[in-house]
Design a protein around this motif. Structure first.
Motif, PDB file in Angstrom:
ATOM      1  N   PRO A   1       0.825  -1.225   0.000  1.00 47.43           N
ATOM      2  CA  PRO A   1       0.000   0.000   0.000  1.00 47.43           C
ATOM      3  C   PRO A   1       0.846   1.258   0.000  1.00 47.43           C
ATOM      4  N   VAL A   2       1.600   1.464  -1.074  1.00 50.77           N
ATOM      5  CA  VAL A   2       2.422   2.663  -1.206  1.00 50.77           C
ATOM      6  C   VAL A   2       2.120   3.302  -2.554  1.00 50.77           C
ATOM      7  N   GLY A   3       2.263   4.624  -2.607  1.00 54.13           N
ATOM      8  CA  GLY A   3       2.071   5.335  -3.861  1.00 54.13           C
ATOM      9  C   GLY A   3       0.672   5.853  -4.100  1.00 54.13           C
ATOM     10  N   GLY A   4      -0.250   5.636  -3.175  1.00 53.51           N
ATOM     11  CA  GLY A   4      -1.615   6.098  -3.385  1.00 53.51           C
ATOM     12  C   GLY A   4      -1.756   7.603  -3.393  1.00 53.51           C
ATOM     13  N   LEU A   5      -0.816   8.295  -2.745  1.00 54.36           N
ATOM     14  CA  LEU A   5      -0.903   9.753  -2.694  1.00 54.36           C
ATOM     15  C   LEU A   5      -0.680  10.371  -4.064  1.00 54.36           C
TER      16      LEU A   5
ATOM     17  N   ARG B   1      -3.571  -7.160  -0.480  1.00 51.12           N
ATOM     18  CA  ARG B   1      -3.145  -5.771  -0.301  1.00 51.12           C
ATOM     19  C   ARG B   1      -3.784  -5.168   0.943  1.00 51.12           C
ATOM     20  N   LEU B   2      -5.049  -5.502   1.180  1.00 56.42           N
ATOM     21  CA  LEU B   2      -5.724  -5.022   2.384  1.00 56.42           C
ATOM     22  C   LEU B   2      -5.049  -5.568   3.640  1.00 56.42           C
ATOM     23  N   ALA B   3      -4.637  -6.829   3.586  1.00 62.15           N
ATOM     24  CA  ALA B   3      -3.950  -7.425   4.738  1.00 62.15           C
ATOM     25  C   ALA B   3      -2.627  -6.710   5.010  1.00 62.15           C
ATOM     26  N   LEU B   4      -1.871  -6.407   3.951  1.00 65.20           N
ATOM     27  CA  LEU B   4      -0.604  -5.696   4.133  1.00 65.20           C
ATOM     28  C   LEU B   4      -0.836  -4.280   4.658  1.00 65.20           C
ATOM     29  N   ALA B   5      -1.881  -3.632   4.161  1.00 65.71           N
ATOM     30  CA  ALA B   5      -2.193  -2.288   4.647  1.00 65.71           C
ATOM     31  C   ALA B   5      -2.583  -2.318   6.118  1.00 65.71           C
ATOM     32  N   SER B   6      -3.332  -3.327   6.518  1.00 65.94           N
ATOM     33  CA  SER B   6      -3.730  -3.454   7.924  1.00 65.94           C
ATOM     34  C   SER B   6      -2.517  -3.717   8.807  1.00 65.94           C
TER      35      SER B   6
ATOM     36  N   MET C   1      -8.194   0.708  16.094  1.00 65.59           N
ATOM     37  CA  MET C   1      -8.891   1.659  15.227  1.00 65.59           C
ATOM     38  C   MET C   1      -8.237   1.838  13.855  1.00 65.59           C
ATOM     39  N   PRO C   2      -6.907   1.992  13.735  1.00 63.71           N
ATOM     40  CA  PRO C   2      -6.324   2.143  12.393  1.00 63.71           C
ATOM     41  C   PRO C   2      -6.591   0.946  11.487  1.00 63.71           C
ATOM     42  N   ILE C   3      -6.624  -0.245  12.055  1.00 65.99           N
ATOM     43  CA  ILE C   3      -6.896  -1.432  11.249  1.00 65.99           C
ATOM     44  C   ILE C   3      -8.319  -1.384  10.702  1.00 65.99           C
ATOM     45  N   VAL C   4      -9.257  -0.991  11.557  1.00 68.87           N
ATOM     46  CA  VAL C   4     -10.652  -0.895  11.125  1.00 68.87           C
ATOM     47  C   VAL C   4     -10.817   0.208  10.089  1.00 68.87           C
ATOM     48  N   VAL C   5     -10.188   1.366  10.339  1.00 68.14           N
ATOM     49  CA  VAL C   5     -10.297   2.487   9.402  1.00 68.14           C
ATOM     50  C   VAL C   5      -9.664   2.134   8.059  1.00 68.14           C
ATOM     51  N   THR C   6      -8.596   1.355   8.079  1.00 68.92           N
ATOM     52  CA  THR C   6      -7.972   0.916   6.827  1.00 68.92           C
ATOM     53  C   THR C   6      -8.956   0.122   5.978  1.00 68.92           C
ATOM     54  N   GLY C   7      -9.642  -0.825   6.600  1.00 68.17           N
ATOM     55  CA  GLY C   7     -10.631  -1.602   5.865  1.00 68.17           C
ATOM     56  C   GLY C   7     -11.783  -0.753   5.370  1.00 68.17           C
ATOM     57  N   ILE C   8     -12.241   0.175   6.212  1.00 68.85           N
ATOM     58  CA  ILE C   8     -13.346   1.049   5.805  1.00 68.85           C
ATOM     59  C   ILE C   8     -12.932   1.927   4.628  1.00 68.85           C
ATOM     60  N   SER C   9     -11.710   2.447   4.669  1.00 67.48           N
ATOM     61  CA  SER C   9     -11.238   3.317   3.587  1.00 67.48           C
ATOM     62  C   SER C   9     -11.201   2.573   2.264  1.00 67.48           C
TER      63      SER C   9
ATOM     64  N   LEU D   1      -6.473   5.970   7.591  1.00 66.66           N
ATOM     65  CA  LEU D   1      -6.823   6.544   6.290  1.00 66.66           C
ATOM     66  C   LEU D   1      -5.639   6.491   5.334  1.00 66.66           C
ATOM     67  N   GLY D   2      -4.451   6.815   5.841  1.00 64.12           N
ATOM     68  CA  GLY D   2      -3.268   6.766   4.988  1.00 64.12           C
ATOM     69  C   GLY D   2      -3.001   5.372   4.459  1.00 64.12           C
ATOM     70  N   ALA D   3      -3.113   4.378   5.334  1.00 67.23           N
ATOM     71  CA  ALA D   3      -2.903   2.999   4.896  1.00 67.23           C
ATOM     72  C   ALA D   3      -4.011   2.546   3.959  1.00 67.23           C
ATOM     73  N   GLY D   4      -5.235   3.005   4.210  1.00 68.05           N
ATOM     74  CA  GLY D   4      -6.362   2.574   3.393  1.00 68.05           C
ATOM     75  C   GLY D   4      -6.315   3.085   1.971  1.00 68.05           C
ATOM     76  N   ILE D   5      -5.790   4.292   1.762  1.00 65.44           N
ATOM     77  CA  ILE D   5      -5.724   4.844   0.408  1.00 65.44           C
ATOM     78  C   ILE D   5      -4.421   4.473  -0.289  1.00 65.44           C
ATOM     79  N   GLY D   6      -3.605   3.664   0.360  1.00 69.36           N
ATOM     80  CA  GLY D   6      -2.357   3.237  -0.258  1.00 69.36           C
ATOM     81  C   GLY D   6      -1.211   4.197  -0.070  1.00 69.36           C
TER      82      GLY D   6
END
Length: 215
Positions: A40-44, A74-79, A113-121, A164-169
């Motif tokens: 999850p890199v480069g989404g910005l 990818r979601l697992a790595l972001a989490s 919370m960041p793990i949950v927000v990552t999935g939601i994002s 949010l940062g992890a969720g959008i990559g």
């Protein structure tokens, strides 16, 4: 002397912690360049290059990646990345806590919370309908969490930002947020900023004499 050691040792440990994960990620990307699409890199870059005058999808590349067969991976790595970045934040809470007993439920909340927000994002992405649906569900549940101290709100916001940062990559942005918050909190705690109103600078700033206790 004791307070200086209590500042330097945790700071060194946290710095080594960040360096370890940054080095590990850099090594993996250098050895396996094809695996970059899984991380999850480069989404910005998609956000910066998007046309702000239109309602076109912003995270088109991220959306395609999430909907791909390897999207769950990818979601697992972001989490995992979100969990790695939130741990130093929880350590800072332990270090700077004024009481020996900390609120375990609050600590568990900021870690999860960041793990949950990552999935939601990743689920919501740029879908306005899904975003409003999520808001309606949260309002129906009427989630409430009382904060004992105003500083606890900062930890909640940081946890959400990392998720949010992890969720959008944009895991790099999440890392900067985590590091900036951690080091800022450690420095403020070490300097006892705002707790001790003494010294020539504060006397000049507040126009308050050293012998004066209250305004």
């Amino acid at each position: 002397m004791r307070r200086a050691a209590s500042f330097l040792i945790p700071t060194a440990i946290i710095t080594l912690y960040y360096l370890f994960w940054m080095g590990l990620l850099a090594m993996l990307l250098a050895r396996y360049p094809a695996a970059r699409e899984f991380f999850p890199v480069g989404g910005l870059g998609d956000l910066v290059g998007a046309d702000t005058d239109s309602f076109e999808p912003v995270y088109s590349h991220v959306e395609e990646t999430v909907l791909a067969p390897h999207g769950p991976f990818r979601l697992a790595l972001a989490s995992i990345g979100a969990a790695v970045l939130i741990l130093p934040v929880s350590w800072v809470y332990f270090i700077t806590s004024r009481t020996k007993e900390v609120d375990s439920s609050f600590v568990q909340t900021i870690v999860i919370m960041p793990i949950v927000v990552t999935g939601i994002s990743m689920i919501v992405l740029n879908s306005l309908a899904l975003a409003f649906s999520l808001a309606g569900i949260v309002a129906a549940v009427r989630f409430r969490f009382s904060l004992d101290q105003p500083s606890h709100a900062m930890y909640i916001f940081v946890a959400i930002s990392i998720g949010l940062g992890a969720g959008i990559g944009a895991l790099g942005v999440a890392m900067v947020i985590s590091m900036a918050f951690v080091y800022a909190m450690l420095i403020i705690w070490k300097l006892q900023y705002g707790k001790i109103m003494s010294g020539p600078f504060f006397s000049l700033l507040t126009r308050r004499s050293r012998s004066e206790e209250d305004y």
